[in-house]
Design a protein around this motif. Sequence first.
Motif, mmCIF file in Angstrom:
data_model
loop_
_atom_site.group_PDB
_atom_site.id
_atom_site.type_symbol
_atom_site.label_atom_id
_atom_site.label_comp_id
_atom_site.label_asym_id
_atom_site.label_seq_id
_atom_site.Cartn_x
_atom_site.Cartn_y
_atom_site.Cartn_z
ATOM 1 N N SER A 179 -7.440 -1.226 1.203
ATOM 2 C CA SER A 179 -6.350 -1.633 2.055
ATOM 3 C C SER A 179 -6.295 -2.924 2.599
ATOM 4 O O SER A 179 -5.317 -3.207 3.202
ATOM 5 C CB SER A 179 -6.125 -0.321 2.880
ATOM 6 N N GLU A 180 -7.491 -3.381 2.887
ATOM 7 C CA GLU A 180 -7.816 -4.724 3.494
ATOM 8 C C GLU A 180 -7.704 -5.998 2.658
ATOM 9 O O GLU A 180 -7.496 -7.151 3.389
ATOM 10 C CB GLU A 180 -8.921 -4.621 4.517
ATOM 11 N N GLU A 195 -6.813 -8.733 -0.302
ATOM 12 C CA GLU A 195 -5.625 -9.367 -0.930
ATOM 13 C C GLU A 195 -5.359 -8.998 -2.360
ATOM 14 O O GLU A 195 -4.234 -8.769 -2.630
ATOM 15 C CB GLU A 195 -5.824 -11.033 -0.899
ATOM 16 N N THR A 196 -6.653 -8.930 -3.359
ATOM 17 C CA THR A 196 -6.478 -8.685 -4.673
ATOM 18 C C THR A 196 -7.357 -7.568 -5.081
ATOM 19 O O THR A 196 -8.562 -7.573 -4.415
ATOM 20 C CB THR A 196 -6.496 -9.777 -5.546
ATOM 21 N N GLN A 241 -2.031 -6.507 -5.997
ATOM 22 C CA GLN A 241 -2.008 -7.176 -4.831
ATOM 23 C C GLN A 241 -2.401 -6.107 -3.699
ATOM 24 O O GLN A 241 -1.801 -5.245 -3.551
ATOM 25 C CB GLN A 241 -0.721 -7.474 -4.382
ATOM 26 N N GLY A 242 -3.415 -6.394 -2.981
ATOM 27 C CA GLY A 242 -3.546 -5.469 -1.859
ATOM 28 C C GLY A 242 -2.773 -5.573 -0.697
ATOM 29 O O GLY A 242 -2.086 -6.473 -0.584
ATOM 30 N N LYS A 243 -2.767 -4.679 0.262
ATOM 31 C CA LYS A 243 -1.911 -4.962 1.607
ATOM 32 C C LYS A 243 -2.260 -5.981 2.543
ATOM 33 O O LYS A 243 -1.635 -6.660 3.131
ATOM 34 C CB LYS A 243 -2.313 -3.717 2.518
ATOM 35 N N GLY A 244 -3.868 -6.513 2.472
ATOM 36 C CA GLY A 244 -4.129 -7.652 3.150
ATOM 37 C C GLY A 244 -3.866 -9.012 2.483
ATOM 38 O O GLY A 244 -4.351 -9.964 2.771
ATOM 39 N N TYR A 294 0.837 -12.246 0.178
ATOM 40 C CA TYR A 294 2.230 -11.944 0.094
ATOM 41 C C TYR A 294 2.278 -10.570 0.404
ATOM 42 O O TYR A 294 3.627 -10.041 0.108
ATOM 43 C CB TYR A 294 2.201 -12.147 -1.542
ATOM 44 N N ALA A 295 1.723 -9.833 1.047
ATOM 45 C CA ALA A 295 1.990 -8.262 1.461
ATOM 46 C C ALA A 295 3.305 -8.194 2.200
ATOM 47 O O ALA A 295 3.267 -9.135 2.935
ATOM 48 C CB ALA A 295 0.827 -7.745 1.790
#
Lengths: 234, 412
Positions: A209-210, A212-213, A227-230, A233-234
């Motif tokens: 969850s932290e 980027e990818t 794409q992760g939440k961190g 572009y989240a």
Amino acid sequence: MSLVNAENLTKVYTMGEIEVKALQSVSFEIEPASFISFIGPSGSGKTTLLNLIGCLDKPTSGTLKVAEVNTSELTHKEAAAFRGKNLGFIFQDFNLIPVLTVYENVEYPLLIVQNVPSEERKTRVISLLKTVGMTDQKDKYPDQISGGQKQRVAVARALVTNPRLVLADEPTANLDSKTAFMVIDIMRQMKEEFGVTFIFSTHDPKIVSEVETVYTLQDGMLIGRAQGKGGRYA
Amino acid sequence: MLKLFKIAVRNLSRYKRRTLLTSSLIAIGVMFVLVFVAASGSFKYIMIGQITDSMLGHLQVHKRGYVASIDSLPLTLNLSEKAEKKLEETMEKIIDIESFSPRIKFGGMFSNFIETTNIRVNGVYPEKEIATVPLFLSRIKQGKKSIKEGEILIPELLANGLKVKVGDTVVVIATNRDGSVNGKKFVVGGIIESVTGPGGRDGYMHIKDAMEVLRMEEMEISEVAIRLKDFSKLNAVSNRLDEMMSKELNKQGKPIFDVRTWEKLSPFYNVARMIDVMTFFIKLMLIAIVLVSIMNVMIMAVFERIREIGTISAIGTKPKKILSLFLIEGFSLGVFGAAIGNILALGIVFLINLVKITFNFGRQSGLVLSPSLSAGDILWISAIVILVSVVAAFQPAFKASRMEPVDALRHV
Ligand SMILES: Nc1ncnc2c1ncn2[C@@H]1O[C@H](COP(=O)(O)OP(=O)(O)OP(=O)(O)O)[C@@H](O)[C@H]1O
Ligand SMILES: [Mg+2]
């Protein structure tokens, strides 16, 4: 210019008669200053891939460039020098050197691996210990501090040489969630501050969850990129 | 380097008991060898001193061929007066020669007018003999400590056997080189203690008396004993004298003189050699102990720290540094063990000297063993131990330096 460039990476382990295809034609590119993670079930090839990127092992076939260097061409000695100069490692079991204090563990890469002059060494070690919040524990030995504290020291050790890329194989697996978040936080801070790239392998949803990818591996194949939440572009 | 030392020493102190055990094994080995070297050295030194100073001298010169038939004391193989003068002139030129003593040796009959037995006699110049073999006088057990004309010093065994006492009149009969027999009366001036080795049971008389018994018109010399100022120059002086004297040739063009060191004249030389051989084997044993024990701990150390080796290798420690790290551990163990061993050895040698251990050699008793350790012995043995420690650590250290980090990190 990408920091890591993998094309058709394949790793086959042979144990007598049996061949295990730990990685099959994996291709990807990682830009500088990324914060990414490989996930996948146990045995999917995460550790194998991180070992290849970390220049600890060589692919059976395919090409891998890390920081513009074709790492499969390096000798044992050159690989060590390359790791010492460009890479940082964080291990699941922390792997601090038991006979060295917290301070000395962080100092080790500057002292033994690189020959950094004493003044600069001191400044860097102290500043990193401060960043990971371990200044007051600096004279303790690894067996006198907690797991979370050990991993913070390990993060400091991995970053003290200003590496371009830090590899962390399941860095939070032995930590409770509170500590895990704290360690991840420190790492992201370092990424923001110094543009260091972090590559994790993990089962841990906290990390997922932290970052980027997120790359997903299954049976040695790369089956997804998300794409992760961190992410930026989240 | 210093930083690697710090890590190595900390790793050693991490396994305190093992480190102590190994270094005490090495220490005991070093101590044992040093004490043995010191004690056997002292023993050897006393022995050699006894032999050379009481009878043999450091060097001897004979006519060529004499030594081969020395048992029969052949009068026909004596050096002529002219040859002996030549030898004396040469010896005067060698400053390392302290003194020399020409001797006439012969075998004859000895009688107390009741019983007769055979005797071997040395005719000597008293002052020269005493200067060349300074322990000679201390061998005279009864009577005056001197050799006077008209007197004979007879060996202890002969005195006991024939029940002859100091002051008794005896007669010595000998056949001279022409075959005629002659006798001469002597007063027993003293009884002389026997020593081990050739000539150790000889009687002594003044050289003029010997000439008279043998009816020599001109001086003839059977052997010349030589004492050096510095015993350690034995071989150098011997070679020099031999070289100078070998120029003297007889009518057949063969060299006249035969220069020998005590080593070639006394069977004790083989005992001294045995001591050296034993010392050598004891040193070999020490090497084996150090080799095996250091290799053992270092193999264990490498095995226990495989993951650690994987870690430091992964974070970029060069193979050479990993090699050094383990070599330094072996080195430090060696240094530690050698240091303790040296201290123990010095302590024990000090104690032996304090207690004054005595021993008997041949017929001498109450010789005090006084071992001493030279800095050379200590440094030499320590150097060997430390070198062997490093060599023993090499294989495990090399293995550690060649480990692939992936395999090492996977090790559980
Ligand atoms: N040294 C090796 N020799 C033989 N097979 C190996 C070796 N290392 C890994 N493998 C095999 O390769 C495959 C991938 O293993 P890898 O350790 O990369 O998985 P992973 O994704 O890290 O798993 P985990 O989540 O359990 O750590 C597995 O089938 C594993 O058994
Ligand atoms: Mg894994």
